[in-house]
Write an enzyme that holds these catalytic residues in place. Structure first.
Site, PDB file in Angstrom:
ATOM      1  N   GLY A 103       0.825  -1.264   0.228  1.00 52.15           N
ATOM      2  CA  GLY A 103      -0.010  -0.160   0.157  1.00 52.15           C
ATOM      3  C   GLY A 103       0.819   1.257  -0.170  1.00 52.15           C
ATOM      4  O   GLY A 103       0.491   2.258  -0.632  1.00 52.15           O
ATOM      5  N   ARG A 131      -7.836  -2.760  -1.836  1.00 50.04           N
ATOM      6  CA  ARG A 131      -7.661  -1.567  -0.768  1.00 50.04           C
ATOM      7  C   ARG A 131      -8.127  -0.344  -1.391  1.00 50.04           C
ATOM      8  O   ARG A 131      -8.083  -0.098  -2.502  1.00 50.04           O
ATOM      9  CB  ARG A 131      -6.514  -1.768  -0.183  1.00 50.04           C
ATOM     10  CG  ARG A 131      -6.026  -2.875   0.363  1.00 50.04           C
ATOM     11  CD  ARG A 131      -4.890  -3.162   0.969  1.00 50.04           C
ATOM     12  NE  ARG A 131      -4.633  -2.013   1.932  1.00 50.04           N
ATOM     13  CZ  ARG A 131      -3.346  -1.673   2.559  1.00 50.04           C
ATOM     14  NH1 ARG A 131      -2.143  -2.328   2.404  1.00 50.04           N
ATOM     15  NH2 ARG A 131      -3.228  -0.815   3.730  1.00 50.04           N
ATOM     16  N   SER A 176      -3.863   9.421   8.049  1.00 54.36           N
ATOM     17  CA  SER A 176      -3.237   8.423   7.121  1.00 54.36           C
ATOM     18  C   SER A 176      -1.857   8.892   6.856  1.00 54.36           C
ATOM     19  O   SER A 176      -1.958   9.995   6.004  1.00 54.36           O
ATOM     20  CB  SER A 176      -4.159   7.798   6.124  1.00 54.36           C
ATOM     21  OG  SER A 176      -3.291   7.438   5.035  1.00 54.36           O
ATOM     22  N   GLN A 178       0.066   7.654   4.772  1.00 52.00           N
ATOM     23  CA  GLN A 178      -0.016   7.427   3.185  1.00 52.00           C
ATOM     24  C   GLN A 178      -0.601   8.499   2.333  1.00 52.00           C
ATOM     25  O   GLN A 178       0.095   9.009   1.300  1.00 52.00           O
ATOM     26  CB  GLN A 178      -0.386   6.007   2.784  1.00 52.00           C
ATOM     27  CG  GLN A 178       0.362   5.017   3.539  1.00 52.00           C
ATOM     28  CD  GLN A 178      -0.329   3.595   3.299  1.00 52.00           C
ATOM     29  OE1 GLN A 178      -1.263   3.397   2.710  1.00 52.00           O
ATOM     30  NE2 GLN A 178       0.513   2.384   3.716  1.00 52.00           N
ATOM     31  N   ASP A 325      -0.698  -0.413  13.324  1.00 52.25           N
ATOM     32  CA  ASP A 325      -0.046  -1.895  12.778  1.00 52.25           C
ATOM     33  C   ASP A 325       0.158  -2.585  13.737  1.00 52.25           C
ATOM     34  O   ASP A 325       0.444  -4.073  13.575  1.00 52.25           O
ATOM     35  CB  ASP A 325       1.295  -1.599  11.969  1.00 52.25           C
ATOM     36  CG  ASP A 325       0.976  -0.607  10.857  1.00 52.25           C
ATOM     37  OD1 ASP A 325      -0.319  -0.791  10.359  1.00 52.25           O
ATOM     38  OD2 ASP A 325       2.024  -0.059  10.214  1.00 52.25           O
TER      39      ASP A 325
HETATM   40  C1  S3P Z   1       2.246   3.782   6.509  1.00 55.42           C
HETATM   41  C2  S3P Z   1       1.178   4.146   7.069  1.00 55.42           C
HETATM   42  C3  S3P Z   1       0.071   3.539   7.583  1.00 55.42           C
HETATM   43  C4  S3P Z   1       0.469   2.036   8.174  1.00 55.42           C
HETATM   44  C5  S3P Z   1       1.253   1.350   6.889  1.00 55.42           C
HETATM   45  C6  S3P Z   1       2.566   2.189   6.631  1.00 55.42           C
HETATM   46  C7  S3P Z   1       3.429   4.538   6.086  1.00 55.42           C
HETATM   47  O1  S3P Z   1      -1.021   3.359   6.611  1.00 55.42           O
HETATM   48  O2  S3P Z   1      -0.648   1.309   8.545  1.00 55.42           O
HETATM   49  O3  S3P Z   1       1.695   0.239   7.469  1.00 55.42           O
HETATM   50  O4  S3P Z   1       4.576   3.937   5.595  1.00 55.42           O
HETATM   51  O5  S3P Z   1       3.014   5.707   5.657  1.00 55.42           O
HETATM   52  P1  S3P Z   1      -2.081   4.596   6.619  1.00 55.42           P
HETATM   53  O6  S3P Z   1      -1.453   5.653   5.879  1.00 55.42           O
HETATM   54  O7  S3P Z   1      -3.028   3.991   5.799  1.00 55.42           O
HETATM   55  O8  S3P Z   1      -2.873   4.716   8.120  1.00 55.42           O
END
Ligand code: S3P
Length: 441
Positions: A103, A131, A176, A178, A325
């Site tokens: 993701g 997703r 989030s 991400q 996580d």
């Molecule tokens: C991550 C952000 C989180 C986390 C994922 C890694 C990242 O997800 O759960 O394992 O590296 O930015 P979300 O941004 O969907 O919360």
């Protein structure tokens, strides 16, 4: 459930003792690879996690024209150089960019590709194809990028970038990192200030690392901004150990009688160690010791000692992002505590590598633990006398963190367990089992 792809996990023969290190942080490794690929010049990176997810980022940026020259080191990490595409931008790929299970790879790439006049189809494995992606596409479309099919939630998606991106202020509907990172990375190339406001603080590795690559960045609690247009310049990144991996060793030490384990060189970024705050509130014997910085990331060690007197606690919504996580393994610890533990507002668990909310409840009920959801809250009624019955078969649902969680149940319990698709641990922690077994006294 078919019996193929089952791995047997036998109980530990003795307590866990001594010191360990864990592989490089997954979130920081992705960013080290992706930001180096965007930068002008040659970056030097070390301590990079060698796992399927990070390999997805490496392969994607190589396909887009970055020169990735990372080699396996004796300690199992990756180190070397990455020469970025810099101001020339990423090259038009001939084929879809496949992001595997990752993701972070696909969502950060959506932001990275937004300012460039190329058309790229992004895709992933079965899990990634389930997703949600509209949460990323929506703000990027406001900035001027195009996604096809229009309004589609799921991969594969085809993105066409726009060199005249508009800077925006975006109030994110969920915490989030991400999402925040995708918007900020697009914002680097937009004229003006791009800001992301969040309902609760998410991990801040992007805000900490972008200035190291020369991008004017400001950050405070629940808000981060970049000032564009800017060009990333090559930098050096040394990746500290992953607290999310350390959480599994920590949980094993807490649950296995007689254990005492110290995990060294771990990122102690407060946005990532919410699990330690929760464990403390459960009465767990855990301690962290700060010993310096890796770039701007604080790091140090975590010590965990067997605790037979755990108690349930309530984890409020604003803390969830700092331990998102770790909820599967925390749920297993909560199953051994006296009283009820509640994780408030954990709806995001439904859209991880699998529906983790359902999978946690499924696994805990196999253990005979009462766990249930009410709205978006997860309840676990713990049992300090919990024993692992013989003959259990857990389904990892091909989710690395579930595979490791149920493995801890087997390692620290009285009977062997079987886990379906245990191999999925390779997504974030390929050496998980051997690292734990190496601590067996
Ligand atoms: C991550 C952000 C989180 C986390 C994922 C890694 C990242 O997800 O759960 O394992 O590296 O930015 P979300 O941004 O969907 O919360």
């Amino acid at each position: 459930m078919s019996t193929d792809r089952l791995t047997t996990i036998d109980p530990l023969t003795g307590p866990l003792r001594g010191t360990a290190t864990v592989p490089g942080d997954k979130s920081i490794s992705h960013r080290a690879v992706l930001f180096s690929a965007m930068a002008e010049g040659t970056s030097t990176v070390s301590g990079v996690l060698d796992s399927q997810d990070v390999r997805s980022s490496m392969a994607a940026v190589a396909q887009l024209g970055a020169q990735v020259d990372l080699k396996e080191q004796e300690d199992g990490s990756l180190a070397g150089t990455i020469t970025g595409w810099g101001s020339a931008g990423p090259a038009q790929p001939n084929e879809r960019v496949y992001c595997g299970n990752s993701g972070t790879t696909v969502r950060l790439l959506m932001g990275i590709l937004a300012p460039w006049p190329i058309t790229v189809t992004l895709d992933g494995d079965e899990s990634l194809r389930r997703r949600p992606m509209r949460r990323i596409a929506a703000p990027l479309m406001k900035m001027g990028a195009k996604f096809e099919p229009v309004g589609q939630e799921l991969l594969p998606l085809t993105e066409t970038g726009n060199p005249a991106l508009k800077a925006i202020t975006y109030d994110a509907p969920m915490a989030s990192a991400q999402l925040k990172t995708a918007v900020l990375l697009a914002g680097v190339f937009a004229k003006g200030t791009t800001t992301v406001n969040e309902p609760a603080p998410s991990r801040n590795h992007t805000e900490l690392m972008l200035p190291e690559f020369g991008v004017p960045t400001t950050a405070a609690a629940r808000t981060a901004s970049v000032k564009g247009p800017a060009q990333l310049k090559a930098s050096d990144v040394c990746v500290p150990g992953d607290p999310s991996s350390a959480a599994f060793l920590t949980a094993a030490a807490l649950l296995k009688p007689g254990s005492s384990v110290t995990i060294e060189n771990v990122s102690l970024n407060p946005a990532r160690i919410g699990f330690l705050r929760t464990l403390e509130r459960m009465g767990a014997n855990v301690e962290e010791a700060h010993c310096g910085q890796e770039g701007k990331e604080p790091n140090g060690s975590i010590t965990a000692v067997y605790t037979p007197t755990l108690r349930g606690c309530e984890v409020p919504p604003q803390h969830i992002a700092s331990l998102i996580d770790e909820i599967p393994v925390l749920a297993l610890v909560a199953a051994h505590a006296r009283g009820v533990t509640v994780f408030k507002e954990v709806g995001e668990l439904r859209v991880k590598e699998t529906d983790r909310l359902a999978a946690i409840i499924e696994g805990l009920s196999l253990l005979g633990v009462d766990a249930w959801e009410e709205g978006n809250n997860l309840f676990i009624e713990g049992n300090p006398d919990l024993e692992v019955p013989a003959g259990l078969v857990f389904d990892s649902h091909r989710d690395h963190r579930l595979a490791m969680t149920w493995a801890i149940a087997g390692l620290c319990g009285q009977n062997s367990v079987q886990i379906r698709d245990f191999e999925s641990v390779a997504v974030s922690y390929p050496g998980f089992l051997s690292d734990i077994r190496a601590l067996e006294a």
